[in-house]
Design a protein around this motif. Structure first.
Motif, PDB file in Angstrom:
ATOM      1  N   LYS B  13       0.830  -1.203   0.000  1.00  0.00           N
ATOM      2  CA  LYS B  13       0.000   0.000   0.000  1.00  0.00           C
ATOM      3  C   LYS B  13       0.857   1.243   0.000  1.00  0.00           C
ATOM      4  CE  LYS B  13      -3.459  -2.684   2.177  1.00  0.00           C
ATOM      5  NZ  LYS B  13      -3.287  -3.615   3.294  1.00  0.00           N
ATOM      6  N   LYS B  47       6.179  13.476   2.658  1.00  0.00           N
ATOM      7  CA  LYS B  47       5.093  12.593   3.089  1.00  0.00           C
ATOM      8  C   LYS B  47       5.595  11.288   3.677  1.00  0.00           C
ATOM      9  CE  LYS B  47       1.713  14.309  -0.196  1.00  0.00           C
ATOM     10  NZ  LYS B  47       1.048  13.961  -1.457  1.00  0.00           N
ATOM     11  N   ASP B  49       7.789  11.117   6.023  1.00  0.00           N
ATOM     12  CA  ASP B  49       8.251  11.401   7.392  1.00  0.00           C
ATOM     13  C   ASP B  49       9.766  11.311   7.539  1.00  0.00           C
ATOM     14  OD1 ASP B  49       5.897  12.023   8.923  1.00  0.00           O
ATOM     15  OD2 ASP B  49       5.317   9.921   8.813  1.00  0.00           O
ATOM     16  N   ASP B 229       6.437   2.840  16.219  1.00  0.00           N
ATOM     17  CA  ASP B 229       5.234   2.808  15.381  1.00  0.00           C
ATOM     18  C   ASP B 229       5.552   3.520  14.065  1.00  0.00           C
ATOM     19  OD1 ASP B 229       2.728   3.462  14.212  1.00  0.00           O
ATOM     20  OD2 ASP B 229       1.750   3.455  16.166  1.00  0.00           O
ATOM     21  N   THR B 231       3.783   4.943  12.031  1.00  0.00           N
ATOM     22  CA  THR B 231       3.056   6.188  11.768  1.00  0.00           C
ATOM     23  C   THR B 231       3.671   7.379  12.519  1.00  0.00           C
ATOM     24  OG1 THR B 231       1.505   5.807  13.584  1.00  0.00           O
ATOM     25  CG2 THR B 231       0.848   5.010  11.435  1.00  0.00           C
ATOM     26  N   THR B 232       4.651   7.098  13.348  1.00  0.00           N
ATOM     27  CA  THR B 232       5.259   8.167  14.147  1.00  0.00           C
ATOM     28  C   THR B 232       5.981   9.181  13.265  1.00  0.00           C
ATOM     29  OG1 THR B 232       5.627   6.568  15.889  1.00  0.00           O
ATOM     30  CG2 THR B 232       6.813   8.635  16.083  1.00  0.00           C
ATOM     31  N   LYS B 256       3.784  -1.807  12.392  1.00  0.00           N
ATOM     32  CA  LYS B 256       2.628  -1.210  11.702  1.00  0.00           C
ATOM     33  C   LYS B 256       2.993  -0.609  10.348  1.00  0.00           C
ATOM     34  CE  LYS B 256       0.898   0.038  16.284  1.00  0.00           C
ATOM     35  NZ  LYS B 256       0.342   1.082  17.123  1.00  0.00           N
ATOM     36  N   ASP B 258       2.268  -1.925   7.698  1.00  0.00           N
ATOM     37  CA  ASP B 258       1.276  -2.384   6.729  1.00  0.00           C
ATOM     38  C   ASP B 258       0.222  -1.327   6.411  1.00  0.00           C
ATOM     39  OD1 ASP B 258       0.910  -2.960   9.480  1.00  0.00           O
ATOM     40  OD2 ASP B 258      -0.797  -4.242   9.062  1.00  0.00           O
ATOM     41  N   GLY B 259       0.279  -0.180   7.045  1.00  0.00           N
ATOM     42  CA  GLY B 259      -0.663   0.892   6.721  1.00  0.00           C
ATOM     43  C   GLY B 259      -0.128   1.720   5.565  1.00  0.00           C
ATOM     44  N   THR B 260      -0.540   2.976   5.503  1.00  0.00           N
ATOM     45  CA  THR B 260      -0.001   3.819   4.432  1.00  0.00           C
ATOM     46  C   THR B 260       1.170   4.660   4.914  1.00  0.00           C
ATOM     47  OG1 THR B 260      -1.708   5.469   4.906  1.00  0.00           O
ATOM     48  CG2 THR B 260      -2.109   3.983   3.065  1.00  0.00           C
ATOM     49  N   ALA B 261       1.454   4.620   6.219  1.00  0.00           N
ATOM     50  CA  ALA B 261       2.610   5.359   6.714  1.00  0.00           C
ATOM     51  C   ALA B 261       3.872   4.685   6.200  1.00  0.00           C
ATOM     52  CB  ALA B 261       2.609   5.376   8.232  1.00  0.00           C
ATOM     53  N   GLU B 284      -1.004  -7.851  12.459  1.00  0.00           N
ATOM     54  CA  GLU B 284      -1.258  -8.135  13.871  1.00  0.00           C
ATOM     55  C   GLU B 284      -1.010  -9.593  14.236  1.00  0.00           C
ATOM     56  OE1 GLU B 284      -4.521  -5.771  15.771  1.00  0.00           O
ATOM     57  OE2 GLU B 284      -5.220  -5.620  13.709  1.00  0.00           O
TER      58      GLU B 284
END
Ligand SMILES: Nc1nc2c(ncn2[C@@H]2O[C@H](COP(=O)(O)OP(=O)(O)OP(=O)(O)O)[C@@H](O)[C@H]2O)c(=O)[nH]1
Ligand SMILES: Nc1nc2c(ncn2[C@@H]2O[C@H](COP(=O)(O)OP(=O)(O)OP(=O)(O)O)[C@@H](O)[C@H]2O)c(=O)[nH]1
Ligand SMILES: [Mg+2]
Ligand SMILES: [Mg+2]
Lengths: 307, 312
Positions: B13, B47, B49, B229, B231-232, B256, B258-261, B284
Motif C-alpha cells: 500500500k 510525506k 516522514d 510505530d 506512523t510516528t 505497523k 502495513d498501513g499507508t505510513a 497483527e
C-alpha cells in the motif's frame, strides 16, 4: 533542537524593526523558519503550504503597529491563524437527557489509545453525575475485553462483554438492550484498532455505525503521528462522519502537528486531549495552547521578549 | 511465502500511494528540473516522514545532478534511491545470539507502539527455528497487559514468567532470566510497559530492569529492541535518542508498516541516533514480521514506478 529556529527567527525579526509595512520580502526569512518549525512539528506538508500562503497574504501590507514590535506582530499573526484553523472549540459530547441513552463510539488505528480513552470518558461522565456503560466491542486484540473490565473495575463502572460472540455488531446491539435494563444513560463502545486501508474492518465499523447509530463517533489519534495523519483521518471520516477527535499521548514532547492536519482535512473539532496513562489524564482541547505547542511558541515568545 | 515477498506485501500500500504521486510528478515523458519540480518533489518526499534534513539532502542532490535539464522519471528515482540507500546504509542486523546460555532480549518503547505483539512475532520466529523461548511479563502496569502476553504464550506454546500487577518489573525480568537459565531455554524475551521518553522516573525504571538482568548474566540483555510505530513522525527521533540514553538499545523494530505510513522517520533516526532497524512488523499476527533490509526498503518505496526489474 529549536535553537536554530530561535536564532534565525530572532535575527530575521530584528531586521523588521523600523520598517513601515510588512512585505513578503522583509518577512521571507522569518516565514521560512516558521514553515520549517511547522514541518518539524509534523504538520502535514500540504496543510503547511496552504497555511503559509494564507498567513503571508494576510500579513503583507499590514502596517507595523507602533505599539508592537514588527516581530511580535508576525508571530501574533501566525499564532492567531493557527488558533483559527484549530478552532472553534466544541468540548460538548452533546449528551441527551438522562432518561435517554446517548451512544458514543470510539474508533482509530491500533494502539492509539481508544480503550484508555473509553475509561477516561467514563470517569468524566460518572463524575458529572451520569451513569455510563463501557462496551467491549474489540473482539480482536488479545485481552482487549480484560483490559476494559480492569478499567471498569477501577472506576466502578459497568462493563458489557460477551466472550462467546464473535460479531462486534451483535455485541453492540445486545449492549444497547442491556443498557436500557441497567438504566444507564451513556454507552461507550470500545472498538478494535484497525488500519484505514483495511476494507473489511472499515466495513465492520460502518456496520456498527449503521446498526447502533452512535450519537457521537470519536476518532482517537496518537499525538505523535506524522504526515500520515491526514490519510487515516480522512478515511475514518469518510466511513463514519466523525463528530469529534481525541488526541492522546500529549504528555510527552511530541509537538502534535497532527492536530492541525486532522482538523484541516476533516473539519472535525478536536474535543479532548490525553495527557497520561492514568484515567484522570483527560483535558479539554484548547487551540491556543496547541498553537503554542506546534509553533514551539514558548521559544518564540521568549525570543520576542528578548529581541 | 518468502521474507522478501512478505516485506513487499507489507509495503504494497505504501508503494501504491507513492506510485501515483510519483507518476503525477512526471505527467509526460521527460520533465525540466526547475524550482517548481524540486518543490513538488519536496512535497512528495516529506510525506514519508523522513524529516527536513533528509528531504533537503535528496532535493539538493537531484538539483546538483539535473537542474536545468530535461530528464526522465528513471533518472530521478535512481538518484533518490542512491541517496536514500546512502542515508540508510547499515549492515544486515539480525538477532545476535549469546555464545552460551540464554539470549536475553529486552523490548521497550512508547505506549501502544506494538511491543507486546512484536514479542509474539519474535517468539514465533524463534520457535520456528527450533529455539526454546521464555517470556517475561514485565508490563505490570497497564490494565490486562499480563493477560495479553499470556494469551500469546498459550497460542505459541512458549513458557511465561508473570507476577501480580504492580510487582516491580525488574523483579519479573530477573525471574524470567532465572527461569530461562534453569530450563536451558535459548531465548528470554522481556516485555516492558509503554512509557513516553520524557518520563524520567519511568526511564530510570527501564535502566533498573536492564541492571537486574545483568545481575544474572553480565553480558545481557544481548538485544534491547526499541519498538517504533511506523506512523510516528519526527518525535521518533526523540524516542530513539532518549531510550538509547536509558538502556543500551541495539536496534529498532518498525511496527505497523502495513498501513499507508512509510516509516520514513527511521531515515532521520539512522542519521541522528545511528540505531539500525532490525525487523519490520506488517500486521497483527505472529507471522507478520520480516527482517529489515535497507536496500529492499528503499526499492520497495519506489518499486512500482517502472525502474525496478520485474523479476523477484
Ligand atoms: N502517556 C500516555 N499514554 C497513553 C495515553 N492514552 C493511552 N495511553 C497508553 O497507550 C497505550 C495504548 O492504549 P490503548 O487504550 O490500549 O489503545 P487502543 O487504541 O485501545 O489499542 P488497540 O485496542 O490495541 O487498538 C497504553 O499503554 C495506554 O496506557 C495518554 O494520553 N498518554
Ligand atoms: N496493523 C498492525 N497492527 C499492529 C502491528 N503491531 C502491533 N499492532 C497492533 O497495535 C496495537 C498495540 O500493540 P501492542 O503490542 O499491544 O503494543 P504495546 O507497545 O505493547 O502497547 P503498550 O504495552 O500498551 O504500551 C494492537 O492492537 C496490535 O494488534 C503491526 O505490525 N501492524
Ligand atoms: Mg483497545
Ligand atoms: Mg504491551
Amino acid at each position: 533542537m529549536f535553537e536554530g529556529l530561535q536564532d534565525g527567527l530572532g535575527s530575521a525579526l530584528k531586521t523588521l524593526r523600523g520598517k513601515g509595512k510588512l512585505s513578503e520580502s522583509n518577512m521571507r526569512d522569518g516565514l521560512k523558519l516558521v514553515e520549517k518549525s511547522l514541518l518539524e512539528a509534523d504538520v502535514s506538508f500540504e496543510v503547511v503550504r496552504t497555511f503559509m500562503s494564507r498567513v503571508t497574504e494576510q500579513a503583507v501590507g499590514e502596517k507595523v503597529l507602533k505599539s508592537l514590535n514588527p516581530d511580535e506582530q508576525v508571530v501574533g499573526i501566525v499564532h492567531q491563524a493557527l488558533i483559527d484553523l484549530m478552532g472553534p472549540v466544541d468540548h460538548s459530547l452533546h449528551l441527551k437527557g438522562k432518561d435517554e441513552v446517548t451512544v458514543l463510539m470510539m474508533c482509530g488505528l491500533q494502539g492509539s489509545g481508544k480503550t484508555t480513552t473509553c475509561g477516561k470518558l467514563g470517569r468524566m461522565l460518572k463524575e458529572s453525575g451520569r451513569k455510563p456503560l463501557l462496551v467491549a466491542a474489540d473482539l480482536q486484540r488479545p485481552a482487549a475485553i480484560d483490559q476494559l473490565h480492569v478499567l471498569g473495575e477501577q472506576l466502578g463502572i459497568d462493563v458489557y462483554s460477551d466472550r462467546t460472540n464473535k460479531d462486534p455488531v451483535k455485541v453492540c446491539n445486545a449492549a444497547l438492550k442491556e443498557a436500557k435494563k441497567l438504566g444507564v444513560d451513556v454507552v461507550i463502545l470500545d472498538t478494535a484498532g484497525r488500519l484505514h486501508v483495511d476494507d473489511e474492518l472499515m466495513g465492520q465499523l460502518t456496520n456498527i455505525d449503521r446498526q447502533c447509530g452512535p450519537d457521537q463517533a470519536l476518532l482517537v489519534v496518537d499525538g505523535m503521528t506524522g504526515q500520515d495523519a491526514v490519510n487515516s483521518a480522512k478515511a475514518f471520516n469518510q466511513a463514519l462522519e466523525l463528530d469529534g477527535v481525541v488526541m492522546t499521548k500529549l504528555d510527552g514532547d511530541a509537538r502534535g502537528g497532527a492536530a492541525l492536519s486532522v482538523k484541516q482535512v476533516t473539519g472535525v473539532p478536536i474535543k479532548f486531549i490525553g495527557t497520561g496513562e492514568h484515567l484522570d489524564a483527560l483535558e479539554e482541547f484548547h487551540p491556543d495552547r496547541m498553537a503554542g505547542r506546534i509553533l514551539g511558541q514558548g521559544d518564540i515568545l521568549s525570543l520576542v521578549e528578548k529581541a | 511465502m518468502g521474507i522478501f515477498d512478505k516485506f513487499k506485501r507489507g509495503l504494497a500500500k505504501t508503494k501504491s500511494v507513492l506510485k501515483t504521486d510519483v507518476r503525477d510528478l512526471f505527467k509526460s515523458e521527460g520533465r525540466l528540473i526547475d524550482d517548481g519540480f524540486l518543490d513538488e518533489m519536496r512535497a512528495l518526499l516529506f510525506k514519508t516522514d523522513m524529516g527536513y534534513d533528509s528531504v533537503e539532502e535528496i532535493v539538493a542532490e537531484v538539483a546538483k545532478n539535473f537542474r536545468g535539464r530535461v530528464v526522465t522519471l528513471e533518472d530521478v528515482v535512481a538518484t533518490w534511491k542512491d541517496k536514500l540507500s546512502e542515508l540508510m546504509a547499515q549492515d544486515a542486523s539480525p538477532i545476535s545470539f549469546a555464545q552460551n546460555g540464554p539470549t536475553v532480549i529486552m523490548v521497550a518503547g512508547v505506549n501502544g507502539a506494538g511491543k507486546t505483539t512484536s514479542i509474539a512475532k519474535l517468539s514465533k520466529m524463534f520457535v520456528d527455528e527450533g529455539r526454546k523461548v521464555v517470556l517475561g511479563a514485565g508490563d505490570t502496569f497497564r490494565a490486562a497487559a499480563v493477560e495479553q502476553l499470556t494469551i500469546w504464550s498459550d497460542r505459541l506454546g512458549v513458557d511465561i514468567v508473570k507476577e501480580p500487577q504492580g510487582t516491580h518489573p525488574a523483579t519479573v525480568a530477573y525471574k524470567a532470566v532465572e527461569r530461562a537459565v534453569e530450563t536451558s531455554a535459548d531465548v528470554c524475551i522481556v516485555d516492558t510497559a509503554g512509557r513516553l521518553q520524557t518520563q524520567k522516573n519511568l526511564m530510570a525504571e527501564l535502566t533498573k530492569i536492564q541492571q537486574s538482568i545483568r545481575k544474572l548474566i553480565p553480558a545481557a540483555p544481548h538485544e534491547v529492541l526499541l519498538v517504533l510505530d511506523a506512523t510516528t513522525g519526527q518525535n521518533g527521533i526523540s524516542q530513539a535518542g532518549k531510550f538509547t540514553e536509558a538502556v543500551d538499545c541495539t536496534g529498532i523494530v518498525l511496527a505497523k508498516l502495513d498501513g499507508t505510513a512509510k516509516g520514513g522517520v527511521v531515515v532521520a533516526i539512522r542519521q541522528q541516533v545511528g540505531l539500525p532497524v532490525k525487523y519490520i512488523g506488517v500486521g497483527e499476527q505472529p507471522e507478520d514480521l520480516a527482517l529489515f533490509k535497507p536496500a529492499e526498503f528503499v526499492d520497495a518505496l519506489f518499486a512500482e514506478v517502472g525502474v525496478e526489474p520485474a523479476a523477484e
